[in-house]
Design an enzyme around this catalytic site. Sequence first.
Site, short mmCIF file in Angstrom:
data_model
loop_
_atom_site.label_atom_id
_atom_site.label_comp_id
_atom_site.label_asym_id
_atom_site.label_seq_id
_atom_site.Cartn_x
_atom_site.Cartn_y
_atom_site.Cartn_z
N GLY A 1 -1.67 5.84 15.79
CA GLY A 1 -1.97 4.75 16.72
C GLY A 1 -3.44 4.64 17.06
N GLY B 1 -5.65 3.37 14.82
CA GLY B 1 -6.24 2.29 14.02
C GLY B 1 -6.93 2.74 12.75
CB ALA C 1 -7.51 -1.71 11.55
CB ALA C 2 -11.12 2.28 11.30
CG ASP D 1 -4.55 -1.70 15.81
OD1 ASP D 1 -4.31 -1.86 17.01
OD2 ASP D 1 -4.03 -0.82 15.11
O1 PMV Z 1 0.31 1.76 16.83
P1 PMV Z 1 -0.94 1.00 17.05
O2 PMV Z 1 -1.91 1.64 17.93
O3 PMV Z 1 -1.51 0.42 15.81
O4 PMV Z 1 -0.63 -0.22 18.00
C1 PMV Z 1 0.33 -1.10 17.84
C2 PMV Z 1 0.32 -2.02 19.00
C3 PMV Z 1 1.52 -2.92 19.02
O5 PMV Z 1 1.35 -3.75 20.14
C4 PMV Z 1 2.78 -2.11 19.18
C5 PMV Z 1 1.62 -3.74 17.76
C6 PMV Z 1 0.51 -4.75 17.60
O6 PMV Z 1 0.30 -5.15 16.45
O7 PMV Z 1 -0.11 -5.16 18.57
#
Ligand code: PMV
Length: 320
Positions: free
Chosen positions: A105, A107, A110-111, A152
């Site tokens: 969680g 990122g 994406a990074a 993200d």
């Molecule tokens: O798991 P992460 O930190 O990539 O976050 C996801 C966040 C959500 O709200 C659950 C999904 C999103 O795309 O926003």
Amino acid sequence: MPAISATAPGKIILFGEHAVVYGQPAIAAPINQVKARAIISARPDLPKGTILLQAPNIGLEQALVDMPGDHPLVLTIHRVLQATGVKQPPALSVRITSTIPIAAGMGSGAAVSVAITRALSKFLGHPLQDKQISQLAFEVEKLYHGTPSGIDNSVITYERPIFFTRHGSENVEMEFFQVGRPFTIVIGDSGILSPTSTSVGDVRKAWLKDQETYEMLFNQTGEIVRQARKAIENGDNAALGPLMEKNQELLRKIGVSCDKLEQLIHAAHQAGALGAKLSGGGRGGNMIALTDDDFAPKIANALIAAGATNTMITKIIGKS
Ligand code: PMV
């Protein structure tokens, strides 16, 4: 040609995960202590047109053409070539390293996309702007993760705390806001790998079954996020702890917490945290605890004692 390098930070979601997929605002902040880095080098020693991918962290060293077409690194590079209009790139290598924990969680995916896009577009002589970089990373996330909100790629591209709202499938609203007074967060990794696409998919199924309840939970979350933004802007950090608690209560009801996250949250409270909640997709991954500076190491130790596999102490600041 000199090598070109670019970095992109990790991120955490402070408030509003999941509800953000349904049009409510969420707040995220970059975590600059961890970074993905991409280095693009000319490789005249390789056959014409070769793109060599090197990611030592995951033991990858392979030519792009030999990799599966749906691999996120391949998708990213193809999209950069498309966006820059470069049809015949010179032989080059793309070397990726990252200190961002994977599937926690923060990122990391994406990074990596953002760092590659920034460095490669510059190397090819067509540096893309932030908006294009963020959009490109979003497209890759979509192919890979289903229905991401886009928070993200946005926070990681712009490297500033953001208040993010998605309006429908095409439109996002991003507001950069001031952090009135920096505040300290302890991040605890549950050690449970939890793909965001699974928890987002499960929430969608539950929402489809009972839209009334879920819309209410999402609306209540949105209200907390708006209050949190005000508190952060006003430097009213004391108000943030209780707001985290309320957000966590709603995340429980949404069905994305788990025993391990609850244990860590409990341990953080016992050690003096002002508030704590899961962060990101949930069911594993990270939790965060708000704390006074003095208590941060104690909370980090308590999280390890309660089974966290890793902790990080970080300060949320505005853009300097
Ligand atoms: O798991 P992460 O930190 O990539 O976050 C996801 C966040 C959500 O709200 C659950 C999904 C999103 O795309 O926003």
